[in-house]
Design an enzyme around this catalytic site. Structure first.
Site, PDB file in Angstrom:
ATOM      1  N   TYR A  89      33.404  39.260  48.077  1.00  0.00           N
ATOM      2  CA  TYR A  89      33.824  37.958  47.547  1.00  0.00           C
ATOM      3  C   TYR A  89      32.960  36.802  48.056  1.00  0.00           C
ATOM      4  CZ  TYR A  89      38.236  40.400  46.457  1.00  0.00           C
ATOM      5  OH  TYR A  89      39.184  41.261  45.986  1.00  0.00           O
ATOM      6  N   TYR A 116      32.075  44.215  40.345  1.00  0.00           N
ATOM      7  CA  TYR A 116      33.021  43.870  41.406  1.00  0.00           C
ATOM      8  C   TYR A 116      32.826  44.798  42.609  1.00  0.00           C
ATOM      9  CZ  TYR A 116      37.428  43.664  43.963  1.00  0.00           C
ATOM     10  OH  TYR A 116      38.363  43.559  44.952  1.00  0.00           O
ATOM     11  N   LYS A 171      45.165  35.063  50.437  1.00  0.00           N
ATOM     12  CA  LYS A 171      46.384  35.725  49.966  1.00  0.00           C
ATOM     13  C   LYS A 171      47.591  35.318  50.807  1.00  0.00           C
ATOM     14  CE  LYS A 171      43.716  37.748  47.002  1.00  0.00           C
ATOM     15  NZ  LYS A 171      42.370  37.764  47.595  1.00  0.00           N
TER      16      LYS A 171
HETATM   17  C1  LIG Z   1      41.170  37.820  46.724  1.00  0.00           C
HETATM   18  C2  LIG Z   1      40.011  37.159  47.315  1.00  0.00           C
HETATM   19  C3  LIG Z   1      39.216  36.279  46.576  1.00  0.00           C
HETATM   20  C4  LIG Z   1      39.489  35.954  45.140  1.00  0.00           C
HETATM   21  O1  LIG Z   1      40.623  35.142  45.027  1.00  0.00           O
HETATM   22  P1  LIG Z   1      41.500  35.191  43.708  1.00  0.00           P
HETATM   23  O2  LIG Z   1      42.610  34.259  43.939  1.00  0.00           O
HETATM   24  O3  LIG Z   1      41.911  36.619  43.543  1.00  0.00           O
HETATM   25  O4  LIG Z   1      40.604  34.790  42.574  1.00  0.00           O
HETATM   26  C5  LIG Z   1      38.138  35.682  47.181  1.00  0.00           C
HETATM   27  N1  LIG Z   1      37.844  35.933  48.468  1.00  0.00           N
HETATM   28  C6  LIG Z   1      38.579  36.777  49.215  1.00  0.00           C
HETATM   29  C7  LIG Z   1      38.182  37.001  50.624  1.00  0.00           C
HETATM   30  C8  LIG Z   1      39.689  37.413  48.670  1.00  0.00           C
HETATM   31  O5  LIG Z   1      40.415  38.240  49.424  1.00  0.00           O
END
Ligand SMILES: *Cc1c(COP(=O)(O)O)cnc(C)c1O
Length: 339
Positions: A298, A272, A55
């Protein structure tokens, strides 16, 4: 320099990253899996701003736009343990802006301290205006935001809205097009080429940006997204739309090839934000072989995907595969009951 790279460099950008994120061999994982050579690019170590992550890379472009528009408050949304809202708050702090973040109950999970530790603790520490909310998981924009924005306008503040994961922001995927340019330079220096890239995908702009970079550079890399949203149909559609819009920003003549967006649906654990045994086994394997720390929301899921793809030889044993580590470790403490 290719025209699309020149075009990319015309977009205003804040500097939140240390520089290129590290590219690293994973020799013990590679030996264990017995297939393709496995490397990682470490977006989890990309910045000094509150532990960085994907991010922060996206926000280099988004926050530059906020500053150009004279905003004084970044407003965004995420789950209770959102990495994104922590990153928004971090980038706000580092540029002298305020941050208001809505933290919604996107995950049906609330062990003790879930709303007090990990990412949300960091946001509070950085002076973020953190607002706990409850609505179901959804990757699109939310009505509840209107209330916060109206309230800020009434106070005379200048809010700047950043959608979930910064993904539906028109500039949200540019950071991960940058990622591909940066990677190509690192490959030249290392004298190698990654024919396959594996990346986690939820709100979609990390995946989409990498797809766009790969399409524009035209070297025929395969980009494999691993769904962690539990709603792969929505995610694939969102990745495709973001990729099309981003491609149009950089090269109006280019079009997104059929099959450029690949999303593997086998590793999201059905939902999720909650890991299954496969997720946790992947997290343990990475941690125990390489001290490679992933989170249960994630990266544990995308690591499970990588492990399966290499071990099953769906990725050829002659490949050099790059696992993109997008960050997320700050959430780990909120999930201590899983381990
Ligand atoms: C937000 C996030 C993702 C997913 O990325 P997107 O761009 O939202 O698809 C994957 N891994 C981590 C650690 C994240 O914070």
């Amino acid at each position: 320099m290719a025209p699309w790279v020149d075009k990319l460099r015309t977009f205003p950008k804040e500097r939140f990253l240390f520089g290129p994120s590290p590219v690293q061999r994973l020799p013990r994982l590679t030996a264990h899996l017995g297939g393709a050579q496995v490397w990682a690019k470490r977006e989890d170590c990309n910045s000094g701003l509150a532990f960085g992550g994907n991010k922060v890379r996206k926000l280099e472009y988004v926050v530059a736009d906020a500053l150009l528009q004279d905003a004084d408050t970044l407003v965004s949304i995420g789950g209770v343990q959102s990495n994104h809202t922590r990153a928004v708050t971090a980038c706000a702090a580092a540029t002298g802006l305020k941050a208001v973040t809505l933290q919604e109950a996107w995950v049906p999970y609330s062990p003790p301290l879930y709303d007090k530790t990990g990412n949300i603790l960091l946001s509070r520490l950085m002076g973020g205006d953190v607002r706990l909310n409850s609505e179901g998981f959804h990757i699109g924009p939310k009505a509840s935001l209107d209330v916060a924005i109206r309230e800020l306008h009434e106070k005379g503040a200048k809010p700047y809205w950043i959608p979930a994961g910064a993904s539906l922001h028109p500039l949200g995927a540019l950071g991960f097009v940058d990622f591909v340019v940066e990677l190509a330079e690192q490959e030249t220096a290392l004298g190698l080429f990654f024919d396959t890239i594996v990346v986690c995908s939820v709100t979609g702009s990390s995946h989409a940006g990498i797809v766009v970079g790969a399409v524009l550079e035209g070297k025929g890399r395969k980009i494999i997204g691993i769904d962690a949203s539990g709603k792969p149909k929505n995610t694939k559609e969102q990745v495709t739309n973001i990729a099309r819009n981003t491609l149009a920003l950089l090269d109006p003549a280019a079009s997104l090839p059929e099959n450029a967006v690949v999303l593997d649906e086998r590793f999201h654990a059905g939902i999720y934000g909650i890991p299954d045994e496969q997720t946790k086994a992947a997290m343990r394997l990475g941690a125990q072989l390489e001290a490679f720390i992933t989170d249960p929301v994630y990266e544990g899921k995308s690591l499970a995907g990588l492990i399966h793809l290499v071990q099953s030889r769906e990725i050829s044993p002659t490949s050099k595969v790059l696992y993109v580590h997008l960050g997320g470790q700050p959430a780990l403490n909120a999930y201590s009951d899983q381990f």
